[in-house]
Write an enzyme that holds these catalytic residues in place. Structure first.
Site, PDB file in Angstrom:
ATOM      1  N   LYS A  96       0.840  -1.206   0.000  1.00 24.55           N
ATOM      2  CA  LYS A  96       0.000   0.000   0.000  1.00 24.55           C
ATOM      3  C   LYS A  96       0.875   1.257   0.000  1.00 24.55           C
ATOM      4  O   LYS A  96       2.093   1.164   0.205  1.00 24.55           O
ATOM      5  CB  LYS A  96      -0.879  -0.021   1.246  1.00 24.55           C
ATOM      6  CG  LYS A  96      -0.074  -0.028   2.526  1.00 24.55           C
ATOM      7  CD  LYS A  96      -0.865  -0.515   3.708  1.00 24.55           C
ATOM      8  CE  LYS A  96      -0.028  -0.386   4.962  1.00 24.55           C
ATOM      9  NZ  LYS A  96      -0.504  -1.225   6.046  1.00 24.55           N
TER      10      LYS A  96
ATOM     11  N   TYR B 202      17.772  29.205   7.975  1.00 28.30           N
ATOM     12  CA  TYR B 202      16.645  30.005   8.468  1.00 28.30           C
ATOM     13  C   TYR B 202      16.654  30.072   9.997  1.00 28.30           C
ATOM     14  O   TYR B 202      16.831  29.051  10.662  1.00 28.30           O
ATOM     15  CB  TYR B 202      15.314  29.382   8.031  1.00 28.30           C
ATOM     16  CG  TYR B 202      14.983  29.600   6.575  1.00 28.30           C
ATOM     17  CD1 TYR B 202      14.726  30.873   6.080  1.00 28.30           C
ATOM     18  CD2 TYR B 202      14.907  28.510   5.723  1.00 28.30           C
ATOM     19  CE1 TYR B 202      14.403  31.053   4.737  1.00 28.30           C
ATOM     20  CE2 TYR B 202      14.579  28.687   4.379  1.00 28.30           C
ATOM     21  CZ  TYR B 202      14.333  29.954   3.895  1.00 28.30           C
ATOM     22  OH  TYR B 202      14.013  30.137   2.580  1.00 28.30           O
TER      23      TYR B 202
HETATM   24  C1  LIG Z   1       0.289  -2.165   6.515  1.00 20.89           C
HETATM   25  C2  LIG Z   1      -0.293  -3.390   7.078  1.00 20.89           C
HETATM   26  C3  LIG Z   1       0.482  -4.532   7.283  1.00 20.89           C
HETATM   27  C4  LIG Z   1       1.991  -4.531   7.142  1.00 20.89           C
HETATM   28  O1  LIG Z   1       2.529  -3.976   8.322  1.00 20.89           O
HETATM   29  P1  LIG Z   1       4.104  -3.797   8.550  1.00 20.89           P
HETATM   30  O2  LIG Z   1       4.213  -3.270   9.924  1.00 20.89           O
HETATM   31  O3  LIG Z   1       4.555  -2.807   7.539  1.00 20.89           O
HETATM   32  O4  LIG Z   1       4.696  -5.129   8.365  1.00 20.89           O
HETATM   33  C5  LIG Z   1      -0.161  -5.679   7.680  1.00 20.89           C
HETATM   34  N1  LIG Z   1      -1.500  -5.689   7.892  1.00 20.89           N
HETATM   35  C6  LIG Z   1      -2.274  -4.605   7.735  1.00 20.89           C
HETATM   36  C7  LIG Z   1      -3.725  -4.682   7.988  1.00 20.89           C
HETATM   37  C8  LIG Z   1      -1.700  -3.421   7.341  1.00 20.89           C
HETATM   38  O5  LIG Z   1      -2.457  -2.335   7.186  1.00 20.89           O
END
Ligand SMILES: *Cc1c(COP(=O)(O)O)cnc(C)c1O
Length: 358
Positions: A35, A255
């Site tokens: 994602k 800055y």
């Molecule tokens: C993003 C996500 C994962 C992966 O998690 P990591 O901590 O990046 O391994 C697994 N399950 C769900 C439901 C997620 O949203």
């Protein structure tokens, strides 16, 4: 012409990290979380490099559609499910797996086209209290789904761990127990573990594991480092020096003049800033690699530039290579300095930074 800032993405590291996940999964199937544009690394490139995974997990419909449009035939799980009849149709026509966590989604399924049954994952809220049905609701939800013609049976079962990154045994054990109780007697496959669960908590392996961050070569653990887990950083964020100047003790830099030279030194200006996704809150002292040598960031990070103290004897010159994180400099360390987590740093690399796949 592209500028100096680049994110080099190692396809080899990606594959090796997937192999680490596979070994740790001990036969459980692997759903790769890609994602948020694969945590900033590029969705399609990630799917290609991680095509050995058994499924992909994404958060949003457009990500799933992009995977199908690129020709991937893998199972694709929509982690938040769908929110309208149009999205339901889109999911059905593209054979997407749906997480369902809310009564409104049950209703959408009730009215969905029965000619194209979808695989659903019942999300169980085992204690994180974000998405999911409460444990006592799960049996009834499962029963309702079993009776729906648009649902492939049996539904799969999924929950998410809230404290595995801190290796919190009490909370994690309670979540696994709550999930087991809520789903006992139900026939569907089960999934509990994120990267942290997968690497640390054997009782969370179940039928499917869902590694994300570890695939990008980052430790999922608070205070952890990738190499402790045999992981290799996938993204190396680099740029170049675009100026080097000799400044005097007492001169302010950047800055607000929040940092002043304690002694005469050579200050380098690096072509990268928060406009590229480098965290503006990284304080003076945050390490940067110049020609492979650590040098401290000094003064405030600007939109397009940041400054480093090269030291009075430095021979670094304009055009010399700079690494902000990745190979040789753990993104976990930069995240700690900036008061955030590596997930956020990786996701926030902006679109003006070209990703170069090697
Ligand atoms: C993003 C996500 C994962 C992966 O998690 P990591 O901590 O990046 O391994 C697994 N399950 C769900 C439901 C997620 O949203």
């Amino acid at each position: 012409m592209t500028g100096a800032a680049h994110a080099r993405i190692s396809l080899t590291a990606w594959r090796q990290n997937l192999a680490v996940a596979r070994r740790a999964a001990r036969g459980a199937r692997v759903m790769a979380a890609i994602k948020a544009d694969a945590y900033g690394h590029g969705l399609i490139a990630a799917a290609r490099a991680l095509s050995g995974a058994d499924a992909f997990a994404v958060a949003r419909m457009d990500e799933a559609v992009a995977l199908r449009n690129a020709g991937f035939a893998h199972r694709v799980v929509l982690l938040e499910g769908v929110f309208s009849a149009e999205q339901m149709q889109a999911a059905q026509s593209r054979r997407l797996d749906l997480v369902i966590h809310d009564p409104a989604q049950l209703e959408l399924l009730e009215y969905a086209d029965p000619r194209r049954p979808v695989t659903v994952w019942i999300k169980v809220d085992s204690g994180m209290h974000r998405l999911g049905f409460l444990p006592e609701e799960v049996a009834e939800v499962a029963e309702r789904l079993q009776g729906m013609r648009a649902v492939a049976v049996p539904p799969a079962l999924i929950t998410h761990l809230a404290n595995a990154d801190a290796r919190d045994e009490a909370v994690t054990a309670a979540q696994v127990a709550a999930f087991d109780r809520a789903t006992s007697g139900l026939p569907g496959p089960r999934s509990i573990a994120n990267s942290a669960g997968l690497l640390w908590y054997e009782d969370s392996l179940a039928d499917w594991v869902r590694p994300g961050i570890m695939l990008y070569g980052v430790s999922p653990f608070v205070g952890g480092r990738a190499d402790e887990q045999g992981l290799q950083p996938v993204m190396t964020l680099t740029s170049e020096l675009i100026a080097v100047k000799h400044l005097r003790a007492g001169d302010p830099v950047g800055y607000g003049g929040t940092w002043c030279l304690p002694d005469d030194s050579r200050i380098g200006v690096v072509a990268i800033g928060y406009g590229d996704g480098y965290p503006r809150h990284a304080p003076s002292g945050t390490p940067v690699l110049v020609n492979g040598q650590r040098a401290p960031l000094v003064g405030r990070v600007s939109m397009d530039m940041l400054s480093v103290d090269l030291g009075p004897q430095s021979e670094a010159r304009t055009g010399d290579p700079v690494t902000l994180w990745g190979e040789g400099l753990a993104v976990e360390e930069i995240a700690e300095q900036a008061g955030t987590i590596a997930y956020e740093l990786l996701c926030c690399v902006t679109s003006r930074v070209p990703r170069i796949y090697t």
